[in-house]
Design a protein around this motif. Structure first.
Motif, PDB file in Angstrom:
ATOM      1  N   ASP A 132      -8.035   1.085 -11.796  1.00  0.00           N
ATOM      2  CA  ASP A 132      -7.652   2.162 -10.875  1.00  0.00           C
ATOM      3  C   ASP A 132      -8.758   2.504  -9.879  1.00  0.00           C
ATOM      4  O   ASP A 132      -8.486   2.646  -8.674  1.00  0.00           O
ATOM      5  N   PRO A 133     -10.026   2.643 -10.322  1.00  0.00           N
ATOM      6  CA  PRO A 133     -11.079   2.911  -9.328  1.00  0.00           C
ATOM      7  C   PRO A 133     -11.221   1.797  -8.296  1.00  0.00           C
ATOM      8  O   PRO A 133     -11.416   2.089  -7.100  1.00  0.00           O
ATOM      9  N   ILE A 134     -11.107   0.534  -8.712  1.00  0.00           N
ATOM     10  CA  ILE A 134     -11.224  -0.571  -7.747  1.00  0.00           C
ATOM     11  C   ILE A 134     -10.084  -0.525  -6.744  1.00  0.00           C
ATOM     12  O   ILE A 134     -10.280  -0.710  -5.529  1.00  0.00           O
ATOM     13  N   THR A 135      -8.876  -0.284  -7.241  1.00  0.00           N
ATOM     14  CA  THR A 135      -7.716  -0.212  -6.348  1.00  0.00           C
ATOM     15  C   THR A 135      -7.918   0.867  -5.303  1.00  0.00           C
ATOM     16  O   THR A 135      -7.680   0.658  -4.092  1.00  0.00           O
ATOM     17  N   ASN A 136      -8.353   2.045  -5.738  1.00  0.00           N
ATOM     18  CA  ASN A 136      -8.519   3.168  -4.797  1.00  0.00           C
ATOM     19  C   ASN A 136      -9.659   2.937  -3.821  1.00  0.00           C
ATOM     20  O   ASN A 136      -9.522   3.156  -2.612  1.00  0.00           O
ATOM     21  N   VAL A 137     -10.803   2.511  -4.308  1.00  0.00           N
ATOM     22  CA  VAL A 137     -11.959   2.377  -3.419  1.00  0.00           C
ATOM     23  C   VAL A 137     -11.741   1.257  -2.405  1.00  0.00           C
ATOM     24  O   VAL A 137     -12.160   1.342  -1.242  1.00  0.00           O
ATOM     25  N   ASP A 138     -11.035   0.215  -2.805  1.00  0.00           N
ATOM     26  CA  ASP A 138     -10.760  -0.874  -1.875  1.00  0.00           C
ATOM     27  C   ASP A 138      -9.825  -0.405  -0.761  1.00  0.00           C
ATOM     28  O   ASP A 138     -10.036  -0.707   0.422  1.00  0.00           O
ATOM     29  N   ASN A 139      -8.802   0.339  -1.125  1.00  0.00           N
ATOM     30  CA  ASN A 139      -7.865   0.818  -0.109  1.00  0.00           C
ATOM     31  C   ASN A 139      -8.495   1.876   0.785  1.00  0.00           C
ATOM     32  O   ASN A 139      -8.205   1.957   1.990  1.00  0.00           O
ATOM     33  N   LEU A 181      -7.507  10.320   2.185  1.00  0.00           N
ATOM     34  CA  LEU A 181      -6.333  10.942   1.576  1.00  0.00           C
ATOM     35  C   LEU A 181      -5.108  10.031   1.670  1.00  0.00           C
ATOM     36  O   LEU A 181      -4.353   9.866   0.704  1.00  0.00           O
ATOM     37  N   TYR A 182      -4.931   9.424   2.863  1.00  0.00           N
ATOM     38  CA  TYR A 182      -3.779   8.543   3.070  1.00  0.00           C
ATOM     39  C   TYR A 182      -3.890   7.297   2.180  1.00  0.00           C
ATOM     40  O   TYR A 182      -2.881   6.820   1.619  1.00  0.00           O
ATOM     41  N   ALA A 183      -5.110   6.775   2.010  1.00  0.00           N
ATOM     42  CA  ALA A 183      -5.303   5.560   1.200  1.00  0.00           C
ATOM     43  C   ALA A 183      -4.975   5.812  -0.266  1.00  0.00           C
ATOM     44  O   ALA A 183      -4.329   4.981  -0.928  1.00  0.00           O
ATOM     45  N   VAL A 184      -5.410   6.965  -0.768  1.00  0.00           N
ATOM     46  CA  VAL A 184      -5.115   7.300  -2.167  1.00  0.00           C
ATOM     47  C   VAL A 184      -3.614   7.495  -2.356  1.00  0.00           C
ATOM     48  O   VAL A 184      -3.023   7.026  -3.327  1.00  0.00           O
ATOM     49  N   GLN A 185      -2.996   8.174  -1.385  1.00  0.00           N
ATOM     50  CA  GLN A 185      -1.568   8.433  -1.485  1.00  0.00           C
ATOM     51  C   GLN A 185      -0.761   7.136  -1.411  1.00  0.00           C
ATOM     52  O   GLN A 185       0.273   6.996  -2.058  1.00  0.00           O
ATOM     53  N   LEU A 233      -0.904   5.438  -4.824  1.00  0.00           N
ATOM     54  CA  LEU A 233      -0.685   6.329  -5.950  1.00  0.00           C
ATOM     55  C   LEU A 233       0.398   5.834  -6.914  1.00  0.00           C
ATOM     56  O   LEU A 233       0.184   5.836  -8.133  1.00  0.00           O
ATOM     57  N   PRO A 234       1.556   5.381  -6.447  1.00  0.00           N
ATOM     58  CA  PRO A 234       2.581   4.901  -7.391  1.00  0.00           C
ATOM     59  C   PRO A 234       2.126   3.750  -8.284  1.00  0.00           C
ATOM     60  O   PRO A 234       2.300   3.822  -9.500  1.00  0.00           O
ATOM     61  N   PRO A 235       1.533   2.671  -7.733  1.00  0.00           N
ATOM     62  CA  PRO A 235       1.090   1.603  -8.644  1.00  0.00           C
ATOM     63  C   PRO A 235      -0.018   2.028  -9.606  1.00  0.00           C
ATOM     64  O   PRO A 235      -0.066   1.566 -10.743  1.00  0.00           O
ATOM     65  N   THR A 237      -7.710   7.008 -14.577  1.00  0.00           N
ATOM     66  CA  THR A 237      -6.808   7.419 -13.499  1.00  0.00           C
ATOM     67  C   THR A 237      -7.222   8.767 -12.931  1.00  0.00           C
ATOM     68  O   THR A 237      -7.162   8.989 -11.708  1.00  0.00           O
ATOM     69  N   VAL A 238      -7.641   9.686 -13.802  1.00  0.00           N
ATOM     70  CA  VAL A 238      -8.128  10.993 -13.333  1.00  0.00           C
ATOM     71  C   VAL A 238      -9.321  10.803 -12.406  1.00  0.00           C
ATOM     72  O   VAL A 238      -9.418  11.446 -11.344  1.00  0.00           O
ATOM     73  N   CYS A 239     -10.231   9.914 -12.805  1.00  0.00           N
ATOM     74  CA  CYS A 239     -11.390   9.625 -11.945  1.00  0.00           C
ATOM     75  C   CYS A 239     -10.938   9.029 -10.612  1.00  0.00           C
ATOM     76  O   CYS A 239     -11.486   9.354  -9.540  1.00  0.00           O
ATOM     77  N   ALA A 240      -9.933   8.159 -10.662  1.00  0.00           N
ATOM     78  CA  ALA A 240      -9.450   7.509  -9.446  1.00  0.00           C
ATOM     79  C   ALA A 240      -8.830   8.505  -8.475  1.00  0.00           C
ATOM     80  O   ALA A 240      -8.786   8.254  -7.262  1.00  0.00           O
ATOM     81  N   LEU A 241      -8.362   9.635  -8.995  1.00  0.00           N
ATOM     82  CA  LEU A 241      -7.719  10.638  -8.147  1.00  0.00           C
ATOM     83  C   LEU A 241      -8.639  11.793  -7.789  1.00  0.00           C
ATOM     84  O   LEU A 241      -8.278  12.617  -6.934  1.00  0.00           O
ATOM     85  N   THR A 242      -9.785  11.902  -8.397  1.00  0.00           N
ATOM     86  CA  THR A 242     -10.668  13.048  -8.151  1.00  0.00           C
ATOM     87  C   THR A 242     -12.061  12.603  -7.685  1.00  0.00           C
ATOM     88  O   THR A 242     -12.439  12.832  -6.529  1.00  0.00           O
ATOM     89  N   ILE A 243     -12.774  11.935  -8.557  1.00  0.00           N
ATOM     90  CA  ILE A 243     -14.160  11.589  -8.252  1.00  0.00           C
ATOM     91  C   ILE A 243     -14.248  10.414  -7.290  1.00  0.00           C
ATOM     92  O   ILE A 243     -15.039  10.432  -6.331  1.00  0.00           O
ATOM     93  N   VAL A 244     -13.442   9.378  -7.513  1.00  0.00           N
ATOM     94  CA  VAL A 244     -13.519   8.176  -6.674  1.00  0.00           C
ATOM     95  C   VAL A 244     -13.246   8.484  -5.203  1.00  0.00           C
ATOM     96  O   VAL A 244     -14.006   8.045  -4.318  1.00  0.00           O
ATOM     97  N   PRO A 245     -12.192   9.241  -4.846  1.00  0.00           N
ATOM     98  CA  PRO A 245     -11.992   9.556  -3.419  1.00  0.00           C
ATOM     99  C   PRO A 245     -13.151  10.333  -2.813  1.00  0.00           C
ATOM    100  O   PRO A 245     -13.566  10.050  -1.676  1.00  0.00           O
ATOM    101  N   TRP A 246     -13.687  11.301  -3.560  1.00  0.00           N
ATOM    102  CA  TRP A 246     -14.790  12.117  -3.014  1.00  0.00           C
ATOM    103  C   TRP A 246     -16.037  11.278  -2.780  1.00  0.00           C
ATOM    104  O   TRP A 246     -16.644  11.334  -1.707  1.00  0.00           O
ATOM    105  N   VAL A 247     -16.426  10.485  -3.796  1.00  0.00           N
ATOM    106  CA  VAL A 247     -17.630   9.656  -3.656  1.00  0.00           C
ATOM    107  C   VAL A 247     -17.426   8.602  -2.575  1.00  0.00           C
ATOM    108  O   VAL A 247     -18.325   8.319  -1.775  1.00  0.00           O
ATOM    109  N   SER A 248     -16.235   8.010  -2.522  1.00  0.00           N
ATOM    110  CA  SER A 248     -15.948   6.996  -1.493  1.00  0.00           C
ATOM    111  C   SER A 248     -16.035   7.609  -0.104  1.00  0.00           C
ATOM    112  O   SER A 248     -16.603   7.011   0.835  1.00  0.00           O
ATOM    113  N   TYR A 249     -15.472   8.795   0.040  1.00  0.00           N
ATOM    114  CA  TYR A 249     -15.514   9.485   1.345  1.00  0.00           C
ATOM    115  C   TYR A 249     -16.955   9.763   1.759  1.00  0.00           C
ATOM    116  O   TYR A 249     -17.338   9.531   2.915  1.00  0.00           O
ATOM    117  N   LYS A 250     -17.776  10.242   0.818  1.00  0.00           N
ATOM    118  CA  LYS A 250     -19.162  10.579   1.145  1.00  0.00           C
ATOM    119  C   LYS A 250     -19.990   9.341   1.500  1.00  0.00           C
ATOM    120  O   LYS A 250     -20.842   9.384   2.385  1.00  0.00           O
TER     121      LYS A 250
END
Length: 845
Positions: A425-432, A449-453, A456-458, A499-512
């Motif tokens: 899940d973290p790889i999927t989110n950070v790559d997108n 935000l758009y990338a995570v959304q 999100l289903p897969p 998955t929780v990390c992929a939706l909370t920490i991963v987007p924030w750290v990736s954004y920063k």
């Protein structure tokens, strides 16, 4: 972009992106993980709540058949009436029975034992007269010792080792978190009165006279008190025997005007008990090379083994280390110079090793993922995933602690299994996220935000799929259920927190990390496209040509069928859990019933000679005549009640798995034929026992033989022999054993009631004298302050005078006229060959 209402998950992602909650979550998660690793109890095996108890029933003089009919069978039926009982099985032997009752998995242990005690107490009126006593002993996983250390010496005897061991047990058992401590091997101190039948006859003294004299001398009382001069004075009398000299000078009776002392009719010995077992520790040839010992014989020393169990819910690592630290303090004080200690089991150390292996595996996984992602995506993306993995494990370990689970090998197996799942899940989110930020269609915040959304289903569905795959483990019944429970909990928990990390920490750290990254040059972009080109070249033929797709489908089906056939045709073993690469195993040796202790020990030495030559073996401890300390496997198999001159155990320790190439199971397969050859040459049965990868069971395969009520026990045994032959003919089946004893030689003493009546002697007096002379009695003890245990005075015939029926027949028994009548005139001897035990079992409910 059209406005649309955000989902709940999208709003959560937005909240964490626009605040510092992620920083708090990172700090809290890592802190909880460190706390959990430190505070969660660590142990070798998972906690299995299966209430179980053994009931030991004594019925002196009763035959196995009588024990079975009057004691075991009624007790089985009575226990079967208890709610929650799953199994009841019993073993009936001469004068005693052992009935084991096992409740269903998950039944409350305390309630089950209360129901068991209540059932027995409320049925005391149904106890047959032949029963003199019974004892209920519960069994649980924490009864298995976590630490065994062997005390040995080339200078001191087994008796002296046992004396030191008793003192160590007394001091160490007072330590916190110790629930049980035992000593195996060695000979205790006793005062032995070896009677001379001829001198007894000459003085007109019987064994009953000696017994009564000793019992009368072992007395003390507090008579009362009186007042004098305003002072209360207590009157006491301590007439205990307090020295060997007092035992020797004990007056039995008077012959004329001269008293007859105990030393006049026997020899009084202050020393170790007669040997009924032998224990040795031996070291391999590598030990001899390391210590430059020039000898063809194994390096063996007499020894005693001290075993310690921990309390439920305590940390095996801390308990074991604390015990070893205390033992170090006692060296050269309680443990004299010339006595040595070898740790032969330390489940605390192995539990800590497995925790360390988990942390190493976690570190290796993080480094591997970081390197791979750094080469393919970039170091910033790799850092995001590297942070998400330990956070997922930290939260999973904390929940594991809250649920009451310990850190054991099943828990660690589940976490290691999750290593490959938590990065998805973290790889999927950070790559997108990085893809959308680099496209610059949106600002970095909206792009994240758009990338995570978008994925999100897969991401959610992959997590749900994994949870569904592992959910059936939570519904496994039997003993495997609680054993596999940590896996059913930890794998879903770990991927959920991923998955929780992929939706909370991963987007924030990736954004920063990625919001200010500039787009790379065209040349660098071109150099990064080699993976895409390779993938397109591999996939294009299957997309463009139908026959290629058909061939791919056929190949997949063929490979699937081929992989399944490997198990069908036994080309690969099919099992639920892999073997654990342990550093120990056990050899269980059964000689024919009636084999002497000395001959059994000679056979054990042959096994020791062979084991000393096995490269991977470091040390081994043999127990001849007694059981070895209980292990996880023997808890259910009841190896801990094995006792007899024809029985032996050898606990074998291997080099650490990092110091050997083969796994423990492979080593056992390699040496099995050699050990079986030694056993066959000596008419012995041998079993090689490993600590099971799953919960303990009686055996891998158990066949229960039943018959109609008109079938005799002998016919059932014939059926068992047939089943045994069928099993032995089956390939890959080993160590087939019938759980019953074979016929053995027995001398049956039959009282001539007519002659006994003419002399005014009742049969009980004759049999009591026989039992006292051959088996010995302990009518009194010497009271000495330094002794940790009662120092018994044992009355018995010397070994040479109780080793044949002619000598035994000289035992004098006083008639009603005061004459001493030899036993030979009152009895006759019949030699029998009888089966000593009977085994019965009731099916599960």
């Amino acid at each position: 972009m059209a406005e649309k209402k955000d989902s709940i998950l999208t709003r959560i992602v937005r909240i964490f992106l626009s605040s510092q909650l992620s920083v708090m979550l990172i700090i809290i998660s890592l802190a909880l993980g460190a706390f959990s690793i430190y505070i969660t109890p660590k142990e070798e095996e998972p906690q299995i709540v299966v209430p179980m108890a053994d009931i030991y029933v004594e019925a002196p003089g009763a035959s196995p058949a009588e024990i079975e009919k009057l004691v075991a069978a009624p007790l089985e039926k009575m226990l079967w009436e208890i709610d929650g009982v799953e199994y009841v099985y019993s073993m009936s032997t001469r004068e005693k029975a052992v009935v084991t009752v096992r409740f269903f998995v998950g039944e409350d242990r305390e309630n089950s034992l209360v129901k068991l005690h209540n059932k027995i107490q409320m049925n005391q009126d149904r106890v047959p007269p032949i029963v003199t006593s019974w004892l209920i002993k519960p069994i649980e996983i924490d009864d298995v010792p976590i630490l065994n250390f062997t005390l040995y010496s080339d200078r001191y005897s087994d008796h002296e080792l046992e004396r030191v061991g008793e003192e160590l047990i007394a001091r160490l058992s007072r330590l916190e978190d110790i629930s049980r401590s035992s000593i195996f091997g060695g000979r205790k101190r006793e005062i032995r009165v070896e009677l001379d039948p001829l001198r007894m006859k000459g003085f007109g003294i019987s064994i009953q006279d000696i017994e009564q004299a000793l019992q009368g001398a072992d007395a003390s009382t507090q008579a009362g008190y009186f007042n004098k001069n305003n002072t209360r004075i207590t009157i006491t009398s301590s007439s205990f025997l307090s020295s060997v000299d007092e035992v020797k000078a004990l007056a039995i009776t008077a012959r004329g005007s001269k008293p007859v002392y105990l030393e006049d009719v026997g020899t009084i010995i202050d020393g170790p008990v007669e040997a009924d077992s032998y224990t040795r520790i031996s070291f391999s040839n590598f030990y001899k090379k390391a210590h430059d010992i020039q000898s063809d014989k194994p390096v063996s020393f007499p020894c005693v083994t001290l075993a310690f169990s921990k309390k439920k819910g305590t940390n095996a690592v801390k308990v074991a280390q604390f015990l070893l630290n205390e033992v170090e303090k006692l060296k050269n004080t309680i443990i004299p110079h010339g006595m040595y200690i070898e740790v032969t089991r330390n489940y605390g150390k192995t539990a800590q090793t497995k925790v360390n292996e988990l942390l190493k595996s976690l570190g290796f996984a993080i480094v591997s993922v970081v390197i791979l992602l750094a080469l393919t995506l970039g170091w910033r993306e790799a850092a995001v995933v590297a942070l998400a993995v330990p956070i997922s494990f930290s939260l999973a370990l904390f929940m594991n602690y809250l649920f009451g689970y310990t850190i054991n090998r099943v828990t660690l197996f589940a976490l290691i299994l999750s290593l490959g799942l938590v990065v998805d899940d973290p790889i999927t989110n950070v790559d997108n996220i990085q893809r959308h930020i680099k496209k610059k269609f949106f600002k970095p915040f909206e792009a994240t935000l758009y990338a995570v959304q978008e994925v999100l289903p897969p991401v959610i569905m992959s997590t749900i799929a994994i949870i569904i795959c592992f959910a059936p483990l939570a519904f496994i019944t039997g003993m495997m259920g609680p054993y596999m429970a940590p896996m059913a909990i930890n794998v879903p928990l770990t991927v959920t927190f991923s998955t929780v990390c992929a939706l909370t920490i991963v987007p924030w750290v990736s954004y920063k990390l990625l919001k200010n990254v500039k787009d790379k040059t065209a040349d660098k972009k071109e150099s990064k496209q080699y993976l895409t080109k390779f993938y397109k070249g591999l996939l294009a033929p299957f997309l463009n040509k139908q026959y290629m797709r058909i061939l791919l489908f056929i190949m997949i089906i063929v490979l699937l069928i081929g992989s399944c056939s490997l198990a069908v045709f036994r080309l690969v073993p099919l099992k639920l859990l892999p073997f654990d690469n342990k550093n120990e195993f056990q050899i269980v040796i059964d000689m024919p019933e009636g084999t002497s202790l000395e001959y059994t020990d000679r056979v054990v030495r042959e096994f020791e000679n062979y084991l000393a030559s096995v490269n991977e073996v470091t040390s081994f401890v043999s127990f001849t005549g007694i059981s070895s300390p209980m292990d996880f496997n023997g808890m259910v198999r009841h190896y801990f009640i094995r006792k007899g001159s024809h029985l032996a155990d050898i606990q074998v320790n291997l080099a650490h798995k990092s110091d050997r190439q083969q796994q423990s199971h492979t080593i056992l397969l390699r040496i099995r034929k050699d050990l079986e050859k030694i056993a066959k040459e000596n008419n012995a049965q041998v079993q090689l026992v490993e600590v099971p990868p799953g919960p303990p069971v009686l055996s891998t395969l158990v066949a229960e033989i039943y018959g109609s009520y008109d079938k005799t026990y002998e016919e059932l045994l014939q059926g068992a022999e047939h089943v045994k032959a069928v099993m032995e003919a089956e390939p890959n089946v080993a160590d087939v054993k019938i759980m019953t004893e074979k016929n053995s030689r027995r001398m049956n003493i039959i009282v001539d009631r007519e002659k006994a009546a003419l002399h005014g002697i009742d049969p009980k007096t004759i049999l009591d004298a026989l039992k006292s002379a051959v088996g010995g009695i302990t009518p009194a003890s010497i009271h000495l302050d330094p002794e940790r245990n009662p120092l018994w005075i044992k009355v018995i015939l010397p070994r040479d005078k109780r080793s044949d029926m002619i000598s035994i027949s000289h035992i004098p028994i006083r008639s009603s006229m005061g004459k001493m009548i030899p036993l030979a005139e009152l009895v006759r001897v019949v030699e029998l060959k009888t089966t000593l035990n009977r085994l019965s079992m009731l099916l599960e409910k």
